[in-house]
Design an enzyme around this catalytic site. Sequence first.
Site, PDB file in Angstrom:
ATOM      1  N   LYS A  80      10.348  12.668 -12.932  1.00 54.30           N
ATOM      2  CA  LYS A  80      11.421  12.287 -12.019  1.00 54.30           C
ATOM      3  C   LYS A  80      10.990  10.959 -11.394  1.00 54.30           C
ATOM      4  O   LYS A  80      10.070  10.913 -10.584  1.00 54.30           O
ATOM      5  CB  LYS A  80      11.602  13.365 -10.952  1.00 54.30           C
ATOM      6  CG  LYS A  80      12.744  13.073  -9.999  1.00 54.30           C
ATOM      7  CD  LYS A  80      13.008  14.303  -9.131  1.00 54.30           C
ATOM      8  CE  LYS A  80      14.130  14.095  -8.143  1.00 54.30           C
ATOM      9  NZ  LYS A  80      14.096  12.861  -7.393  1.00 54.30           N
ATOM     10  N   LYS A 134      10.051  19.293  -7.589  1.00 59.54           N
ATOM     11  CA  LYS A 134       9.429  18.199  -6.840  1.00 59.54           C
ATOM     12  C   LYS A 134       7.918  18.410  -6.707  1.00 59.54           C
ATOM     13  O   LYS A 134       7.445  19.540  -6.630  1.00 59.54           O
ATOM     14  CB  LYS A 134      10.044  18.117  -5.443  1.00 59.54           C
ATOM     15  CG  LYS A 134      11.549  17.964  -5.456  1.00 59.54           C
ATOM     16  CD  LYS A 134      11.977  16.547  -5.279  1.00 59.54           C
ATOM     17  CE  LYS A 134      11.972  16.192  -3.806  1.00 59.54           C
ATOM     18  NZ  LYS A 134      12.476  14.829  -3.596  1.00 59.54           N
ATOM     19  N   CYS A 177      -9.366 -11.575  22.919  1.00 54.96           N
ATOM     20  CA  CYS A 177      -9.931 -11.047  21.676  1.00 54.96           C
ATOM     21  C   CYS A 177     -11.017 -10.025  22.007  1.00 54.96           C
ATOM     22  O   CYS A 177     -11.938 -10.325  22.772  1.00 54.96           O
ATOM     23  CB  CYS A 177     -10.510 -12.188  20.844  1.00 54.96           C
ATOM     24  SG  CYS A 177     -11.396 -11.608  19.390  1.00 54.96           S
ATOM     25  N   CYS A 183     -14.476 -11.821  20.866  1.00 58.86           N
ATOM     26  CA  CYS A 183     -15.058 -13.065  21.384  1.00 58.86           C
ATOM     27  C   CYS A 183     -14.438 -13.470  22.711  1.00 58.86           C
ATOM     28  O   CYS A 183     -14.763 -14.513  23.253  1.00 58.86           O
ATOM     29  CB  CYS A 183     -14.915 -14.188  20.369  1.00 58.86           C
ATOM     30  SG  CYS A 183     -13.220 -14.754  20.188  1.00 58.86           S
ATOM     31  N   CYS A 195      -6.216 -14.492  17.244  1.00 59.48           N
ATOM     32  CA  CYS A 195      -7.347 -15.024  18.005  1.00 59.48           C
ATOM     33  C   CYS A 195      -7.607 -16.420  17.455  1.00 59.48           C
ATOM     34  O   CYS A 195      -7.936 -16.579  16.282  1.00 59.48           O
ATOM     35  CB  CYS A 195      -8.583 -14.148  17.831  1.00 59.48           C
ATOM     36  SG  CYS A 195     -10.104 -15.011  18.314  1.00 59.48           S
ATOM     37  N   CYS A 198     -15.435 -16.884  16.359  1.00 59.80           N
ATOM     38  CA  CYS A 198     -15.217 -15.463  16.677  1.00 59.80           C
ATOM     39  C   CYS A 198     -16.020 -14.641  15.661  1.00 59.80           C
ATOM     40  O   CYS A 198     -15.822 -14.787  14.457  1.00 59.80           O
ATOM     41  CB  CYS A 198     -13.729 -15.119  16.594  1.00 59.80           C
ATOM     42  SG  CYS A 198     -13.396 -13.340  16.587  1.00 59.80           S
TER      43      CYS A 198
HETATM   44  S1  IVH Z   1      18.957  13.336 -14.466  1.00 57.55           S
HETATM   45  C1  IVH Z   1      22.931  15.068 -13.194  1.00 57.55           C
HETATM   46  N1  IVH Z   1      16.545  12.483 -14.918  1.00 57.55           N
HETATM   47  O1  IVH Z   1      16.602  11.906  -9.292  1.00 57.55           O
HETATM   48  C2  IVH Z   1      21.638  14.696 -13.749  1.00 57.55           C
HETATM   49  N2  IVH Z   1      17.495  12.092 -12.769  1.00 57.55           N
HETATM   50  O2  IVH Z   1      18.955  13.937  -7.542  1.00 57.55           O
HETATM   51  C3  IVH Z   1      21.390  13.281 -13.555  1.00 57.55           C
HETATM   52  N3  IVH Z   1      16.050  10.825 -11.264  1.00 57.55           N
HETATM   53  O3  IVH Z   1      18.735  10.127  -7.769  1.00 57.55           O
HETATM   54  C4  IVH Z   1      20.043  12.978 -13.172  1.00 57.55           C
HETATM   55  N4  IVH Z   1      14.382  10.593 -12.659  1.00 57.55           N
HETATM   56  O4  IVH Z   1      18.594   9.228 -10.112  1.00 57.55           O
HETATM   57  C5  IVH Z   1      17.538  12.584 -14.020  1.00 57.55           C
HETATM   58  N5  IVH Z   1      14.432  11.750 -15.472  1.00 57.55           N
HETATM   59  C6  IVH Z   1      15.426  11.838 -14.588  1.00 57.55           C
HETATM   60  C7  IVH Z   1      15.340  11.290 -13.296  1.00 57.55           C
HETATM   61  C8  IVH Z   1      16.389  11.442 -12.411  1.00 57.55           C
HETATM   62  C9  IVH Z   1      14.824  10.318 -11.454  1.00 57.55           C
HETATM   63  C10 IVH Z   1      16.779  10.709  -9.991  1.00 57.55           C
HETATM   64  C11 IVH Z   1      18.254  10.560 -10.050  1.00 57.55           C
HETATM   65  C12 IVH Z   1      18.713  11.134  -8.734  1.00 57.55           C
HETATM   66  C13 IVH Z   1      17.642  12.101  -8.383  1.00 57.55           C
HETATM   67  C14 IVH Z   1      18.114  13.518  -8.536  1.00 57.55           C
END
Ligand code: IVH
Length: 691
Positions: free
Chosen positions: A141, A341, A435, A438, A451, A457
């Site tokens: 991601k 995440k 400072c 110094c 300074c 310094c």
């Molecule tokens: S797919 C509906 N693939 O993550 C599916 N999104 O809310 C479309 N993002 O801002 C998203 N890497 O832009 C997908 N490999 C990836 C991604 C990705 C980053 C971002 C996307 C969005 C957020 C998901």
Amino acid sequence: MTGDQGAPLGDMKSSTENVEPAGELSEKRARQEIEALREEIDYHDHLYYVENHPEISDRVYDTLFQRLQDLEEEFPQFRSPHSPTQRVGAPPAKELPAVKHLSPMLSLNAAMEPSEISDFDDFVRRRLPEGAEVTYVVEPKFDGFSVEVVYQDGLFARGSTRGDGLVGEDISRNLRTIRSLPLRLREDEERPEILAVRGEVFMPRDAFLKMNKTRTERGDDAFANPRNAAAGTMRQLDPAVVEHRPLDIFFYDLLAIEGGPDLHSHQETLKAFSRWGLKTNFFEEICRTPGDIEAKYRRLLKDRESFNYEIDGMVIKLDDFEQRERLGTRQRSPRWAIAWKFPARKEVTLLQDIVVQVGRTGKLTPVALLEPVDVGGVTISRASLHNEREVRELDVRPGDRVRVARAGDVIPQIIERVERPEGSTKSAFTMPERCPLCDSEIISVGAYHICPAGLSCPAQLKAHIHHYGSRTALDIDGLGEKTVNALVEHDLVETIADLYDLTADALTPLERFADKSAQNLVDQIQNTKAPQLDRFLYALGILHVGQRVASVLADAFGDLSSLMEAEVEELEKIDEIGPTTAESIATFFSDQKNRRIIKELRDAGVDVQPQPSATETDLLKDKTFAFTGALSDLTREQAAGEVERRGGRVTSSVSQKTDFVVVGKNPGSKLDRARDQGIEILDEAGFKALL
Ligand code: IVH
């Protein structure tokens, strides 16, 4: 260029040698040559920016580009917005117009725990026919800025921000400056009439660090992290600013397609993207069970440190489009995908105190001392607060509990105050009037406090001497911070010239030294008596003169004496040297104290070597390096700098065009790939020997 790799022009000579002056061509010949050049430049842009392995030198590329520019100038009737020359140079806009997306840009549901991934898998299977074969594609991601890009008949038509998901802002002009984004899709019999794709614009980590360094050297504010840098840049109104920001893009989703191939799955789609020249990410992997997914997640979490871009999790997507259809979408997110995440690199800790540091250039920086806390595997005990304004805005005081993050996942940063103890008596932070080292009266320049005492310094003197011996300056290994402190505190060194008078006898009484280490340091210092001009200039620590400016100056003047006599006007004429930098250089060399120090250096036997011409520094010309694992003596950034200074290139991944893979401690998968592909592997010592 080898003909069998599908280069559009078999014979490169036609465009680089024996060229007829642009003005003498017939219209027909000009049009043919323009078209051929565009195709050829697109081809080399793709190799360079997407595939990471160029086939021609920058010089040959520049010749092609220049020729195209000349022809378009001479024959304006053939200008086209899709020419590679049109990536840059558009005037600033007043606003960014609104654009409706071809298909809604949805977001993703997010998971944090493995159990949520099993739930997702259960849910998917329940909604599909009994016993259906379920395949997921997992991808990083990317932590960047999401955009829609539309191609019409293979040509870049427009691009926009996500906006509210239905309507975004038109950022076509900014997107055009991204070299890895094709202005025309590569020839392919199945190229669609209309193609809308989604991708993530990002700033590579190394480029982000470099850009921030230049910004702070120039006195501009640094960006907080690569994502902010990418987002801020994309919404810029002036494409000329964007052009100088190093951005890149990965494509990962199909938004709309007409008149093209029938795509049945995500894997097929990514393959088609690649064929059309759209940059995708190499990690895509197939999983069939939550267990597979978790294993990939753990690996990605580990590997992320070695990527040259930020990722903040993994995206899990059902591969088959028919199955996706069955599952459908919710209001804002598809049911067939989920983002897992990574744990946030943020923690809450106690702000113990705010101290003020004086830097090499005299700048005062408030620094937060924190109760040590582990943030994503790194212990953080201090964080820069940058300047007084920032402390005020955050409104943090000793005793507060604060949230700490690693910005761009590297630099520790306080992002907010979480809690202030009841009845706290601490008052708001103010910069000292004098400072702390110094006692000189502090002056303020814009948001900064300075300074003005310069090298009288002790803080500035120490930082200055430390800088002189730093790895990227004259590389005097034994001149670490503690040694420098001791030298200054015992009055052994008042200027950098004094370093050359040090003897082993003078050093041995200091706590840190035995006979051998004292002699070592003396030898190391004596060994720096023939520095190359660019390094020496950088080592002098002139305000606004970083490594890049030092090397530009060295190339322009060739030797120290001519530079020392240069007037501001002459300096300003040099490309890349702005008025502030020119002023600072001229002021430095006209200062009597500085001239005296340079004379003393020369008297001590320091003989600055004239800058070698470009061919001598081309030792690693066109050689491509990849790094994996931690080096013990150099940061990644330093190692890359060393390669680039010698004309080589550094890439974040290993491919057949990689010449060397440099392996440090705890190497990642790049090492395996290097072995598989028979690429030369260097350990740290081998790398240094090569340099
Ligand atoms: S797919 C509906 N693939 O993550 C599916 N999104 O809310 C479309 N993002 O801002 C998203 N890497 O832009 C997908 N490999 C990836 C991604 C990705 C980053 C971002 C996307 C969005 C957020 C998901």
